[in-house]
Write a protein that holds these residues in place. Sequence first.
Motif, mmCIF file in Angstrom:
data_model
loop_
_atom_site.group_PDB
_atom_site.id
_atom_site.type_symbol
_atom_site.label_atom_id
_atom_site.label_comp_id
_atom_site.label_asym_id
_atom_site.label_seq_id
_atom_site.Cartn_x
_atom_site.Cartn_y
_atom_site.Cartn_z
ATOM 1 N N ASN A 294 -15.985 0.233 4.183
ATOM 2 C CA ASN A 294 -15.795 -0.901 3.267
ATOM 3 C C ASN A 294 -17.122 -1.325 2.635
ATOM 4 O OD1 ASN A 294 -12.986 -1.138 3.572
ATOM 5 N ND2 ASN A 294 -13.260 -2.152 5.558
ATOM 6 N N TYR B 102 0.811 -1.220 0.000
ATOM 7 C CA TYR B 102 0.000 0.000 0.000
ATOM 8 C C TYR B 102 0.849 1.278 0.000
ATOM 9 C CZ TYR B 102 -4.269 -2.752 1.028
ATOM 10 O OH TYR B 102 -5.342 -3.619 0.978
ATOM 11 N N ALA C 42 -6.392 -3.947 -3.755
ATOM 12 C CA ALA C 42 -5.928 -2.574 -3.951
ATOM 13 C C ALA C 42 -4.413 -2.602 -4.084
ATOM 14 C CB ALA C 42 -6.343 -1.705 -2.758
ATOM 15 N N PHE D 17 -12.278 -7.638 -3.920
ATOM 16 C CA PHE D 17 -11.651 -6.461 -3.314
ATOM 17 C C PHE D 17 -10.149 -6.703 -3.321
ATOM 18 C CE2 PHE D 17 -9.193 -4.783 0.143
ATOM 19 C CZ PHE D 17 -9.460 -3.433 0.084
ATOM 20 N N PHE E 133 -14.534 6.403 3.126
ATOM 21 C CA PHE E 133 -15.658 5.501 2.827
ATOM 22 C C PHE E 133 -15.687 4.439 3.911
ATOM 23 C CE2 PHE E 133 -11.703 4.047 1.201
ATOM 24 C CZ PHE E 133 -11.665 2.725 1.558
ATOM 25 N N ALA F 261 -10.931 -5.311 5.639
ATOM 26 C CA ALA F 261 -11.353 -4.530 4.465
ATOM 27 C C ALA F 261 -11.980 -5.432 3.410
ATOM 28 C CB ALA F 261 -10.169 -3.776 3.880
ATOM 29 N N TYR G 128 -8.836 -10.106 5.426
ATOM 30 C CA TYR G 128 -8.732 -9.170 6.560
ATOM 31 C C TYR G 128 -9.922 -8.242 6.454
ATOM 32 C CZ TYR G 128 -6.950 -4.923 4.137
ATOM 33 O OH TYR G 128 -6.806 -3.800 3.373
ATOM 34 N N VAL H 182 -4.177 3.737 5.765
ATOM 35 C CA VAL H 182 -4.727 3.020 4.608
ATOM 36 C C VAL H 182 -5.382 1.701 5.033
ATOM 37 C CG1 VAL H 182 -4.113 1.795 2.485
ATOM 38 C CG2 VAL H 182 -3.143 4.065 2.954
ATOM 39 N N HIS H 183 -4.691 0.929 5.832
ATOM 40 C CA HIS H 183 -5.086 -0.457 6.161
ATOM 41 C C HIS H 183 -6.092 -0.469 7.322
ATOM 42 C CE1 HIS H 183 -4.590 -4.486 7.907
ATOM 43 N NE2 HIS H 183 -3.988 -4.878 6.795
ATOM 44 N N SER H 184 -7.200 -1.164 7.107
ATOM 45 C CA SER H 184 -8.272 -1.181 8.121
ATOM 46 C C SER H 184 -7.800 -1.670 9.492
ATOM 47 C CB SER H 184 -9.424 -2.080 7.652
ATOM 48 O OG SER H 184 -10.287 -1.391 6.794
ATOM 49 N N ASN I 30 -8.410 7.000 4.476
ATOM 50 C CA ASN I 30 -8.667 5.851 3.600
ATOM 51 C C ASN I 30 -9.383 4.713 4.326
ATOM 52 O OD1 ASN I 30 -8.360 4.443 0.917
ATOM 53 N ND2 ASN I 30 -7.520 2.923 2.310
ATOM 54 N N ALA I 31 -8.695 4.068 5.266
ATOM 55 C CA ALA I 31 -9.155 2.775 5.809
ATOM 56 C C ALA I 31 -10.672 2.713 5.965
ATOM 57 C CB ALA I 31 -8.494 2.516 7.151
ATOM 58 N N GLY I 32 -11.259 1.663 5.380
ATOM 59 C CA GLY I 32 -12.717 1.576 5.333
ATOM 60 C C GLY I 32 -13.350 0.802 6.469
ATOM 61 N N PHE J 143 -11.096 0.236 -5.928
ATOM 62 C CA PHE J 143 -9.681 0.176 -5.525
ATOM 63 C C PHE J 143 -8.896 -0.744 -6.459
ATOM 64 C CE2 PHE J 143 -12.503 0.675 -1.889
ATOM 65 C CZ PHE J 143 -12.217 2.000 -1.614
HETATM 66 C C1 BEZ Z 1 -8.454 -0.932 3.871
HETATM 67 O O1 BEZ Z 1 -7.659 -1.713 4.430
HETATM 68 O O2 BEZ Z 1 -9.424 -0.460 4.491
HETATM 69 C C2 BEZ Z 1 -8.258 -0.546 2.442
HETATM 70 C C3 BEZ Z 1 -7.007 -0.617 1.872
HETATM 71 C C4 BEZ Z 1 -6.837 -0.233 0.556
HETATM 72 C C5 BEZ Z 1 -7.897 0.264 -0.187
HETATM 73 C C6 BEZ Z 1 -9.152 0.331 0.395
HETATM 74 C C7 BEZ Z 1 -9.338 -0.075 1.714
#
Ligand code: BEZ
Length: 385
Positions: free
Chosen positions: A143, A37, A223, A221, A141, A171, A169, A98-100, A121-123, A250
């Motif tokens: 997820n 990421y 990314a 999903f 957003f 997300a 995981y 970035v990472h949920s 970012n992290a959804g 993504f």
């Molecule tokens: C997430 O881990 O939430 C995620 C990572 C990359 C793109 C979208 C969501």
Amino acid sequence: MNKFSWTIAVGLLGAAVAAHAAEEVKVGLMLPATGTYARLGTAITNGFKLYVDENGGMLGGASVSYATVDDESDPAKATENANKLVKRDGVDVLVGTVHSGVAMAMAKVARGSKTLMIVPNAGADELTGPLCAPNIFRTSFTNWQPSYAMGPVLLKKGIKRVVTLTWKYSAGLQAIEGFKESFTAGGGEIVQELTLPFPNTEFQPYLTEIATLKPDAVFVFFAGGGAVKLAKDYAAAGLKDSIPLYGSGFLTDGTLAAMGGAGEGLLTTLHYADGLDNPKDKAFRASYEKAYGAAPDVYAVQGYDAAQLLAAGLAAVKGKVEDREGMIKAMAAARIDSPRGSFAMSPAHNPVQDIYLREARGDINPVVAVAAAALADPARGCRMK
Ligand code: BEZ
């Protein structure tokens, strides 16, 4: 004005300017700079800093300084990394990540220390669900949101049987749940749910299974680097023309150039697209390209909007970041003039926003239609206290 009163006036003005300039906000950027990421983290940082730079290094009357940490998208290091920013560096605001899984650990630190947190970012549905809190905001957003919008799109195409594939995981799993919810409610069937550990990209056994199952379509999903590899492997396995591939956006945002044509024609749903006909997007894209020599993507937009949201909070308290209650009130009520189209915050502090259907063309994802207008996450389990 005589000489004496002139001197006083100048002195007072100087003091006012000095007082004004004295307001400061220290932003802790906790984002990935390495790993699958990494490019997403860079785009968020670029977007955030672009807005600050456009405003002369200030946000809402406060001058901005930064502390940064590379979170490596590693949940095991997340609590320590967030604590470094809060306790060692004394940041006023946590911006990440970035990472949920990493973001959920950050949110626990933010809740415990009452530090303002903006998620660019992290959804993770939990962040504006069971873990929601007055001091936690998101400019991206859940997820659930982009994937939920894809169910009706497939049903309208007559697609009935779908295999899903994602990293195992939160997300990926929550994105699949969002898709499943709307797809099965409309009569669709999930034939098989395939998962592999994050950030593995050994897709071959899963592609073999998909070829055997022969569903009408595949919904995924992925990314970043993993999305590039999946699209390339899917095309190389000869599946692209026989079993159409769909995903949340993504899959194709910021990744098409690296896919080298393997992403051409893919339909995805996301809260941003190329070719949105609004003045803010046009100005943002021109400014981003001038600053960084590259086109922005959804991650850059989310970073830019995180800075806009923070500016709205700070402007309401004249740059005094210690007025946390005043900032929270203003941020909750803010309407953000985003390149994606303007949006407001839900009561759980997540954007209520349009989700676009896009079709990959060359290196871009032009908008095809609005798949879901003003979509609000259900925010299940959120008790704002
Ligand atoms: C997430 O881990 O939430 C995620 C990572 C990359 C793109 C979208 C969501």
